[in-house]
Scaffold this motif. Structure first.
Motif, PDB file in Angstrom:
ATOM      1  N   GLU A 218      17.543 -26.998 -44.670  1.00 22.82           N
ATOM      2  CA  GLU A 218      17.948 -25.872 -43.838  1.00 22.82           C
ATOM      3  C   GLU A 218      17.556 -26.155 -42.385  1.00 22.82           C
ATOM      4  N   THR A 219      18.530 -26.063 -41.495  1.00 25.32           N
ATOM      5  CA  THR A 219      18.275 -26.433 -40.104  1.00 25.32           C
ATOM      6  C   THR A 219      18.614 -25.269 -39.188  1.00 25.32           C
TER       7      THR A 219
ATOM      8  N   VAL B  90       8.050 -26.759 -43.191  1.00 21.91           N
ATOM      9  CA  VAL B  90       8.942 -26.747 -42.031  1.00 21.91           C
ATOM     10  C   VAL B  90       8.660 -27.939 -41.126  1.00 21.91           C
ATOM     11  N   GLY B  91       9.717 -28.578 -40.645  1.00 18.39           N
ATOM     12  CA  GLY B  91       9.613 -29.599 -39.617  1.00 18.39           C
ATOM     13  C   GLY B  91       9.992 -29.011 -38.268  1.00 18.39           C
ATOM     14  N   ILE B  92       9.265 -29.382 -37.234  1.00 21.23           N
ATOM     15  CA  ILE B  92       9.530 -28.904 -35.874  1.00 21.23           C
ATOM     16  C   ILE B  92      10.061 -30.064 -35.041  1.00 21.23           C
ATOM     17  N   VAL B  93      11.214 -29.841 -34.384  1.00 19.90           N
ATOM     18  CA  VAL B  93      11.826 -30.851 -33.523  1.00 19.90           C
ATOM     19  C   VAL B  93      11.875 -30.299 -32.100  1.00 19.90           C
ATOM     20  N   LEU B  94      11.282 -31.025 -31.150  1.00 18.88           N
ATOM     21  CA  LEU B  94      11.257 -30.602 -29.750  1.00 18.88           C
ATOM     22  C   LEU B  94      12.109 -31.555 -28.917  1.00 18.88           C
ATOM     23  N   SER B  95      13.095 -31.018 -28.251  1.00 14.31           N
ATOM     24  CA  SER B  95      14.081 -31.844 -27.545  1.00 14.31           C
ATOM     25  C   SER B  95      13.543 -32.405 -26.233  1.00 14.31           C
TER      26      SER B  95
ATOM     27  N   HIS C 186      11.890 -39.823 -42.361  1.00 13.20           N
ATOM     28  CA  HIS C 186      10.506 -40.219 -42.608  1.00 13.20           C
ATOM     29  C   HIS C 186       9.716 -39.199 -43.436  1.00 13.20           C
ATOM     30  N   HIS C 187      10.205 -37.939 -43.499  1.00 13.27           N
ATOM     31  CA  HIS C 187       9.410 -36.901 -44.160  1.00 13.27           C
ATOM     32  C   HIS C 187      10.291 -35.956 -44.968  1.00 13.27           C
ATOM     33  N   LYS C 188       9.801 -35.549 -46.114  1.00 14.03           N
ATOM     34  CA  LYS C 188      10.509 -34.602 -46.977  1.00 14.03           C
ATOM     35  C   LYS C 188      10.158 -33.186 -46.529  1.00 14.03           C
ATOM     36  N   LEU C 189      11.160 -32.421 -46.129  1.00 14.24           N
ATOM     37  CA  LEU C 189      10.958 -31.087 -45.582  1.00 14.24           C
ATOM     38  C   LEU C 189      11.979 -30.124 -46.174  1.00 14.24           C
ATOM     39  N   ASP C 190      11.596 -28.860 -46.271  1.00 15.97           N
ATOM     40  CA  ASP C 190      12.519 -27.844 -46.775  1.00 15.97           C
ATOM     41  C   ASP C 190      13.421 -27.311 -45.669  1.00 15.97           C
ATOM     42  N   ALA C 191      12.898 -27.241 -44.456  1.00 17.84           N
ATOM     43  CA  ALA C 191      13.639 -26.649 -43.347  1.00 17.84           C
ATOM     44  C   ALA C 191      13.201 -27.281 -42.030  1.00 17.84           C
ATOM     45  N   LEU C 192      14.065 -27.175 -41.035  1.00 22.51           N
ATOM     46  CA  LEU C 192      13.764 -27.637 -39.680  1.00 22.51           C
ATOM     47  C   LEU C 192      13.981 -26.493 -38.709  1.00 22.51           C
ATOM     48  N   VAL C 193      13.126 -26.442 -37.698  1.00 22.17           N
ATOM     49  CA  VAL C 193      13.382 -25.592 -36.537  1.00 22.17           C
ATOM     50  C   VAL C 193      13.470 -26.531 -35.334  1.00 22.17           C
ATOM     51  N   VAL C 194      14.627 -26.531 -34.705  1.00 22.35           N
ATOM     52  CA  VAL C 194      14.895 -27.439 -33.595  1.00 22.35           C
ATOM     53  C   VAL C 194      14.918 -26.630 -32.302  1.00 22.35           C
TER      54      VAL C 194
ATOM     55  N   GLN D 252      23.867 -32.508 -32.300  1.00 23.65           N
ATOM     56  CA  GLN D 252      24.571 -31.587 -33.181  1.00 23.65           C
ATOM     57  C   GLN D 252      25.003 -32.277 -34.471  1.00 23.65           C
ATOM     58  N   SER D 253      25.448 -33.525 -34.366  1.00 17.58           N
ATOM     59  CA  SER D 253      25.822 -34.287 -35.557  1.00 17.58           C
ATOM     60  C   SER D 253      24.611 -34.509 -36.463  1.00 17.58           C
ATOM     61  N   GLN D 254      23.454 -34.761 -35.855  1.00 24.06           N
ATOM     62  CA  GLN D 254      22.229 -34.925 -36.642  1.00 24.06           C
ATOM     63  C   GLN D 254      21.857 -33.628 -37.364  1.00 24.06           C
ATOM     64  N   ALA D 255      22.042 -32.502 -36.689  1.00 19.12           N
ATOM     65  CA  ALA D 255      21.724 -31.214 -37.305  1.00 19.12           C
ATOM     66  C   ALA D 255      22.619 -30.952 -38.512  1.00 19.12           C
ATOM     67  N   LEU D 256      23.895 -31.264 -38.388  1.00 19.01           N
ATOM     68  CA  LEU D 256      24.814 -31.083 -39.512  1.00 19.01           C
ATOM     69  C   LEU D 256      24.517 -32.077 -40.630  1.00 19.01           C
ATOM     70  N   LEU D 257      24.060 -33.269 -40.283  1.00 14.66           N
ATOM     71  CA  LEU D 257      23.645 -34.237 -41.296  1.00 14.66           C
ATOM     72  C   LEU D 257      22.467 -33.693 -42.093  1.00 14.66           C
ATOM     73  N   ALA D 258      21.503 -33.104 -41.405  1.00 13.31           N
ATOM     74  CA  ALA D 258      20.342 -32.522 -42.089  1.00 13.31           C
ATOM     75  C   ALA D 258      20.788 -31.431 -43.061  1.00 13.31           C
ATOM     76  N   GLU D 259      21.715 -30.582 -42.619  1.00 11.62           N
ATOM     77  CA  GLU D 259      22.238 -29.536 -43.493  1.00 11.62           C
ATOM     78  C   GLU D 259      22.916 -30.156 -44.721  1.00 11.62           C
ATOM     79  N   ALA D 260      23.690 -31.199 -44.502  1.00  9.95           N
ATOM     80  CA  ALA D 260      24.389 -31.857 -45.606  1.00  9.95           C
ATOM     81  C   ALA D 260      23.420 -32.489 -46.603  1.00  9.95           C
ATOM     82  N   MET D 261      22.237 -32.839 -46.111  1.00  9.97           N
ATOM     83  CA  MET D 261      21.208 -33.421 -46.971  1.00  9.97           C
ATOM     84  C   MET D 261      20.345 -32.355 -47.646  1.00  9.97           C
ATOM     85  N   GLY D 262      20.697 -31.092 -47.447  1.00  9.35           N
ATOM     86  CA  GLY D 262      19.985 -30.008 -48.110  1.00  9.35           C
ATOM     87  C   GLY D 262      18.775 -29.480 -47.370  1.00  9.35           C
TER      88      GLY D 262
END
Length: 282
Positions: free
Chosen positions: A234-235, A17-22, A181-189, A222-232
């Protein structure tokens, strides 16, 4: 495919999991509360990214020292970073920022990104080019100070002759920078919303400008989040409303941290599909 009956925590288990803090105005406390709840789960964290106040909490988490530093964050008061100065020229900042950078250096147990226990990516704004600058290697404290240098409150941070300012000016939640920069299965933003989000446009010119900027930054993450989803990837988006806190009200930090921890503990038990970017933003 995630089972809709799975909780958010169930859907994240066994994944990297990748963690994104706004970015968020004095969002240190809410992000710390969020991370406390996440750390309790024992999830496998593969990398962190952060912008503005999120960059500091992401760095402390990547160094595995957030728990030790939390009491110091809660004791922090305006006098600890308040170093006013009149700057000639633009952009103007009320505070020199030297005390802030000193605190950051004091809080961080390592000197470079490479020394972090978990990989870390932060962003700031290059004031010479007007573009986002991504840091993932080299000196750590100057990168965090640059990302936290809120315009008009702090003077820009000069690094190698280039001026940098708050990462949240351009990139509220550095999702794309992390997955690039990193290969991840999922993100929590963890998104702490700006105060104008969800409100109608004001009529006063200056307030309208601030409202417009907030909408642009909202659309960008939001566009970045949808890009991540499109790249496989899970966001999942965990949203928080902005807390009423600033340099004169930092005594509220403990309450905000505790409230955020309880909120996220509850959200982790809820159905995961309610947090998917593909569901929330479609």
């Amino acid at each position: 495919m995630t089972n809709q009956s799975n909780s958010l925590l169930d859907s994240l288990n066994q994944k990297t999991v990748g963690i994104v803090l706004s970015s968020a105005y004095f969002g240190f406390y809410a992000h710390t509360g969020f991370m406390k709840a996440i750390k309790e789960t024992g999830l496998k964290i593969g990398a962190y990214s952060g912008s503005s106040s999120g960059s500091l909490i992401a760095a402390l988490s990547a160094c595995e020292t957030l728990d030790q530093i939390t009491p110091s964050l809660l004791q922090l008061r305006r006098r600890d970073f308040w170093d006013p100065s009149v700057q000639v020229g633009r952009p103007w900042g009320l505070l020199k920022g030297r005390k802030l950078q000193g605190l950051i250096e004091q809080y961080l147990p390592v000197d470079t990104f490479e020394d972090c226990t978990t990989p870390l990516v932060t962003v700031c704004t290059n004031l010479e080019t007007g573009r986002r600058h991504v840091d993932d290697h080299g000196p750590l404290a100057p990168a965090i100070a640059s990302s936290c240098a809120l315009p008009f409150l702090f003077q820009p941070i000069s690094r190698r002759g280039v001026r940098f300012s708050d990462g949240g000016i351009i990139d509220k939640a550095p999702i794309e920078a992390l997955i690039r920069h990193h290969k991840l299965d999922a993100l929590v933003v963890h998104i702490i919303h700006s105060k104008s989000i969800g409100k109608k446009a004001p009529s006063a010119p200056r307030r309208f400008l601030n409202w417009s900027l907030d909408q642009c930054r909202q659309s960008a993450w939001q566009s970045q989040a949808l890009l991540a989803e499109a790249m496989g990837v899970e966001t999942y988006i965990v949203e928080s409303e902005p807390a009423s806190i600033g340099p004169f009200t930092m005594g509220r930090g403990q309450q905000i941290l505790q409230r955020q921890t309880i909120q996220v503990q509850d959200q982790l038990k809820q159905p995961s599909h309610l947090f998917r970017a593909s569901y929330l933003l479609s």
